[in-house]
Motif scaffolding. Structure first.
Motif, PDB file in Angstrom:
ATOM      1  N   ASN A 248       5.422   6.973   5.128  1.00 61.87           N
ATOM      2  CA  ASN A 248       5.269   5.541   4.842  1.00 61.87           C
ATOM      3  C   ASN A 248       6.227   4.742   5.721  1.00 61.87           C
ATOM      4  O   ASN A 248       7.432   5.020   5.765  1.00 61.87           O
ATOM      5  CB  ASN A 248       5.553   5.274   3.366  1.00 61.87           C
ATOM      6  CG  ASN A 248       5.135   3.880   2.948  1.00 61.87           C
ATOM      7  OD1 ASN A 248       5.205   2.934   3.725  1.00 61.87           O
ATOM      8  ND2 ASN A 248       4.698   3.739   1.721  1.00 61.87           N
ATOM      9  N   ASP A 276     -11.136   1.487   1.110  1.00 61.45           N
ATOM     10  CA  ASP A 276     -10.180   1.061   2.134  1.00 61.45           C
ATOM     11  C   ASP A 276     -10.202  -0.464   2.205  1.00 61.45           C
ATOM     12  O   ASP A 276     -11.202  -1.061   2.562  1.00 61.45           O
ATOM     13  CB  ASP A 276     -10.520   1.678   3.498  1.00 61.45           C
ATOM     14  CG  ASP A 276     -11.972   1.488   3.896  1.00 61.45           C
ATOM     15  OD1 ASP A 276     -12.801   1.294   2.995  1.00 61.45           O
ATOM     16  OD2 ASP A 276     -12.262   1.524   5.104  1.00 61.45           O
ATOM     17  N   GLU A 333      -8.025  10.444   5.207  1.00 62.68           N
ATOM     18  CA  GLU A 333      -7.909   9.660   3.977  1.00 62.68           C
ATOM     19  C   GLU A 333      -6.501   9.142   3.732  1.00 62.68           C
ATOM     20  O   GLU A 333      -6.327   8.030   3.226  1.00 62.68           O
ATOM     21  CB  GLU A 333      -8.372  10.497   2.790  1.00 62.68           C
ATOM     22  CG  GLU A 333      -8.415   9.727   1.495  1.00 62.68           C
ATOM     23  CD  GLU A 333      -9.019  10.523   0.356  1.00 62.68           C
ATOM     24  OE1 GLU A 333      -9.028  10.026  -0.782  1.00 62.68           O
ATOM     25  OE2 GLU A 333      -9.478  11.651   0.612  1.00 62.68           O
ATOM     26  N   LYS A 334      -5.489   9.913   4.076  1.00 62.39           N
ATOM     27  CA  LYS A 334      -4.121   9.448   3.832  1.00 62.39           C
ATOM     28  C   LYS A 334      -3.844   8.143   4.553  1.00 62.39           C
ATOM     29  O   LYS A 334      -3.104   7.285   4.066  1.00 62.39           O
ATOM     30  CB  LYS A 334      -3.101  10.504   4.259  1.00 62.39           C
ATOM     31  CG  LYS A 334      -1.660  10.067   3.984  1.00 62.39           C
ATOM     32  CD  LYS A 334      -0.646  11.112   4.350  1.00 62.39           C
ATOM     33  CE  LYS A 334       0.766  10.611   4.058  1.00 62.39           C
ATOM     34  NZ  LYS A 334       1.796  11.612   4.426  1.00 62.39           N
ATOM     35  N   ASN A 337      -7.279   5.338   3.418  1.00 60.29           N
ATOM     36  CA  ASN A 337      -7.328   4.901   2.016  1.00 60.29           C
ATOM     37  C   ASN A 337      -5.961   4.723   1.379  1.00 60.29           C
ATOM     38  O   ASN A 337      -5.878   4.352   0.207  1.00 60.29           O
ATOM     39  CB  ASN A 337      -8.131   5.909   1.182  1.00 60.29           C
ATOM     40  CG  ASN A 337      -9.609   5.876   1.494  1.00 60.29           C
ATOM     41  OD1 ASN A 337     -10.041   5.110   2.346  1.00 60.29           O
ATOM     42  ND2 ASN A 337     -10.382   6.691   0.826  1.00 60.29           N
ATOM     43  N   ASP A 338      -4.900   4.991   2.137  1.00 59.07           N
ATOM     44  CA  ASP A 338      -3.560   4.887   1.550  1.00 59.07           C
ATOM     45  C   ASP A 338      -2.650   4.016   2.409  1.00 59.07           C
ATOM     46  O   ASP A 338      -2.500   2.821   2.162  1.00 59.07           O
ATOM     47  CB  ASP A 338      -2.970   6.292   1.359  1.00 59.07           C
ATOM     48  CG  ASP A 338      -1.585   6.270   0.697  1.00 59.07           C
ATOM     49  OD1 ASP A 338      -1.174   5.193   0.195  1.00 59.07           O
ATOM     50  OD2 ASP A 338      -0.925   7.318   0.668  1.00 59.07           O
ATOM     51  N   HIS A 343      -3.636  -2.034  -0.773  1.00 57.24           N
ATOM     52  CA  HIS A 343      -3.744  -1.976  -2.226  1.00 57.24           C
ATOM     53  C   HIS A 343      -2.781  -2.953  -2.884  1.00 57.24           C
ATOM     54  O   HIS A 343      -1.702  -3.251  -2.340  1.00 57.24           O
ATOM     55  CB  HIS A 343      -3.467  -0.562  -2.722  1.00 57.24           C
ATOM     56  CG  HIS A 343      -4.451   0.454  -2.243  1.00 57.24           C
ATOM     57  ND1 HIS A 343      -5.782   0.403  -2.551  1.00 57.24           N
ATOM     58  CD2 HIS A 343      -4.293   1.547  -1.439  1.00 57.24           C
ATOM     59  CE1 HIS A 343      -6.412   1.416  -1.983  1.00 57.24           C
ATOM     60  NE2 HIS A 343      -5.540   2.123  -1.295  1.00 57.24           N
ATOM     61  N   THR A 346       1.717  -3.103  -3.713  1.00 60.25           N
ATOM     62  CA  THR A 346       2.312  -2.118  -2.810  1.00 60.25           C
ATOM     63  C   THR A 346       2.689  -2.802  -1.509  1.00 60.25           C
ATOM     64  O   THR A 346       1.896  -3.560  -0.954  1.00 60.25           O
ATOM     65  CB  THR A 346       1.311  -0.980  -2.509  1.00 60.25           C
ATOM     66  OG1 THR A 346       0.800  -0.449  -3.730  1.00 60.25           O
ATOM     67  CG2 THR A 346       1.979   0.138  -1.729  1.00 60.25           C
ATOM     68  N   LYS A 348       3.043  -3.246   2.314  1.00 58.33           N
ATOM     69  CA  LYS A 348       2.250  -2.726   3.412  1.00 58.33           C
ATOM     70  C   LYS A 348       2.663  -3.367   4.734  1.00 58.33           C
ATOM     71  O   LYS A 348       2.957  -4.569   4.795  1.00 58.33           O
ATOM     72  CB  LYS A 348       0.761  -3.008   3.184  1.00 58.33           C
ATOM     73  CG  LYS A 348       0.169  -2.302   1.980  1.00 58.33           C
ATOM     74  CD  LYS A 348       0.106  -0.790   2.179  1.00 58.33           C
ATOM     75  CE  LYS A 348      -0.524  -0.103   0.984  1.00 58.33           C
ATOM     76  NZ  LYS A 348      -0.601   1.369   1.178  1.00 58.33           N
TER      77      LYS A 348
END
Length: 531
Positions: A248, A276, A333-334, A337-338, A343, A346, A348
């Motif tokens: 992250n 996403d 996906e990590k 979608n993450d 989201h 959170t 970002k």
């Protein structure tokens, strides 16, 4: 400044240019020097490319050397090249790359004269008259296969295993020898590779590359669709491992380098089934009565570094692909979608275009750069539409203000001649196994407008603010009606240096995030975002 020679074309493209140039003078032919000059190779140091192309064409029997070093096309002027389209009857039409005479033309090929050509192949043909004004011909050879892998269903025929392609334009069955079957059985859906096939009287042979499963099963058929269109079924292990190693990026050190907009009310508006979340809008009222509207997209380039396995995989995929029941993402996906999905609640990393607008949506100031943001609420389009239609809910003032300003932008855009293509999206109701239960029309309401209009504004202003120098890519710059302070100048210069893209030669490949202007990297289709 001395002029630089243009980069040479790919070998295949150069071969076709050479063939076209040789064909024009007919049986009189053309010399290699005339070829070089005609094709623009004035620099003698690059003429070896012409000689290499000629040598390859001579070896392949496509051209021949005539008198006085002049080259002619094998078979004369009635021998031409083009791409063949096979129709239901088994016959085909060849779209000539140079046309017949002055105008491009289709040459009809009867089924018995198609030879070993398959739909989409590049073929060399010989003209053989025709009926009326329509020329006809026969295929002499396949110059290049459009594809060598085919998807289809396996059947037993006279004790032999054959594959019938899903693509109805591929009308020849492929025989699968027992030692090339990979334990595939009748009724399986499989991917095969075409073997050597030179005689049209023979049945083409294939080698099973992968057995997808039993034909008719939902998951198997979906994988067959992906394979048929050349879409990847999964990510390579090396790419998955690389994605798992990505940490992250919202660290205190990184946040200090960015404009912090986490305290500004921010929302996302997406389809209810979106996983996403690519973009977000923020809003606050300024002391002078104007509105500060932020358009934010995920900072993919922070996580996907140039020339890594993640970057190369993203470039080869070019975009995410949306099917009825799934998404084939550009990134694992990590990331998709993450880490690169905005989201709610959170922190970002993002790229942002931040505008100061008055009540008539006129731009009074704008800023582009790297930010850290935090969405407060995820809206589905239906949720936002309910508020627009008079309902209550969280962030009602923000939703209504976005909608009002978007209406102004939309009206002005259409008045200035923007192309407006209407139409609703068709959606499918699926059961738990992915089988279709019904079809319904998803109405596109005015809740789609805020994201669309502000994303268009960010794209437009980002492009106008960018500057291209030499071969370097777009750089984001501050455009402001008043004089910026010294601190702002330094900040924007730094951001501009960071956001410049670097040239990279791509041959027929898509471009990942770093090849785009950071605020102009999102194309919208049907209310969905495709990066």
């Amino acid at each position: 400044m001395p002029s630089r020679n243009p980069p040479p074309p790919p070998a295949q493209a150069l071969d076709q240019q050479v063939i076209s140039a040789i064909r024009k003078p007919g049986r009189a032919g053309i010399t290699s020097q005339q070829l070089a000059l005609q094709l623009g190779f004035k620099d003698k140091s690059q003429r070896y490319l012409i000689y290499d192309a000629l040598e390859a064409l001579l070896d392949g029997g496509r051209v021949e050397s005539g008198k006085k070093g002049r080259y002619v096309v094998t078979g004369g002027t009635d021998t031409l090249e083009g791409n063949i389209d096979i129709i239901a009857s088994g016959a085909g039409y060849v779209r000539l790359q140079d046309g017949v005479g002055k105008d491009p033309s289709d040459v009809f090929i009867q089924a018995r004269h198609v030879g070993t050509a398959l739909h989409g192949d590049t073929v060399r043909i010989k003209l053989e008259g025709g009926r009326g004004a329509r020329p006809e011909g026969r295929v002499l050879e396949v110059v290049k296969r459009r594809r060598t892998e085919f998807v289809g269903t396996l059947h037993q025929h006279q004790g032999r295993l054959v594959l019938v392609a899903d693509d109805q334009r591929v009308q020849r069955p492929f025989m699968i020898p027992p030692h090339e079957a990979m334990n595939a059985r009748e009724g399986d859906k499989a991917i095969i590779e075409l073997g050597e096939w030179k005689d049209s009287r023979d049945v083409p042979r294939g080698k099973v590359l992968r057995v997808l499963g039993k034909a008719g099963e939902h998951q198997v058929e979906m994988h067959a669709i992906l394979a048929e269109f050349g879409l990847p079924l999964e990510f390579p292990e090396s790419v998955l491992r690389a994605s798992e190693e990505v940490a992250n990026g919202c660290t205190p050190e990184e946040i200090k380098k960015r404009r912090d907009v986490r305290t500004v009310p921010t929302i996302t508006i997406d389809p209810d089934d979106a996983k996403d979340l690519d973009d977000a809008l923020s809003l606050r009222k300024l002391e002078n009565g104007h509105w500060e509207v932020g358009v934010h997209i995920a900072d993919v380039s922070h996580y996907v570094r140039p020339d890594t396995v993640l970057d190369m995989e993203a470039a080869s995929r070019a975009t995410s692909v949306y099917l009825v029941d799934r998404v084939v993402p550009m990134l694992p996906e990590k990331l998709s979608n993450d880490l690169c999905s905005l989201h709610a609640d959170t922190d970002k990393l993002s790229f942002s275009a931040i505008f100061e607008l008055d009540d008539r949506a006129s731009i009074k100031a704008e800023w582009f750069g790297r930010t850290v943001m935090r969405s407060r609420r995820r809206f589905a389009y239906a949720d936002a539409q309910a508020i627009i239609d008079g309902g209550d809910g969280d962030f009602k003032n923000e939703v209504l203000t976005f909608h009002r300003l978007a209406q102004v932008l939309r009206k002005e855009r259409i008045a200035n001649g923007a192309l407006e293509i209407g139409g609703n999206e068709v959606k499918f109701k699926l059961d738990e196994k992915g089988r279709p239960l019904g079809v319904y029309e998803k109405v596109m309401g005015s809740a789609n407008w805020p994201i669309e209009e502000f994303m268009l504004l960010a794209n437009k202003r980002g492009r106008l603010g960018g500057k291209t120098k030499g071969r370097r890519g777009p750089a984001v710059r501050l455009s402001h009606p008043r004089s910026a302070g010294p601190g702002e100048d330094r900040a924007v210069t730094r951001v501009g240096e960071e956001l410049r893209t670097h040239p990279r030669h791509e041959q027929g490949r898509g471009h990942s995030a770093r090849h785009q202007s950071p605020v102009a990297g999102c194309a919208r289709e049907g209310g969905r975002e495709h990066h």
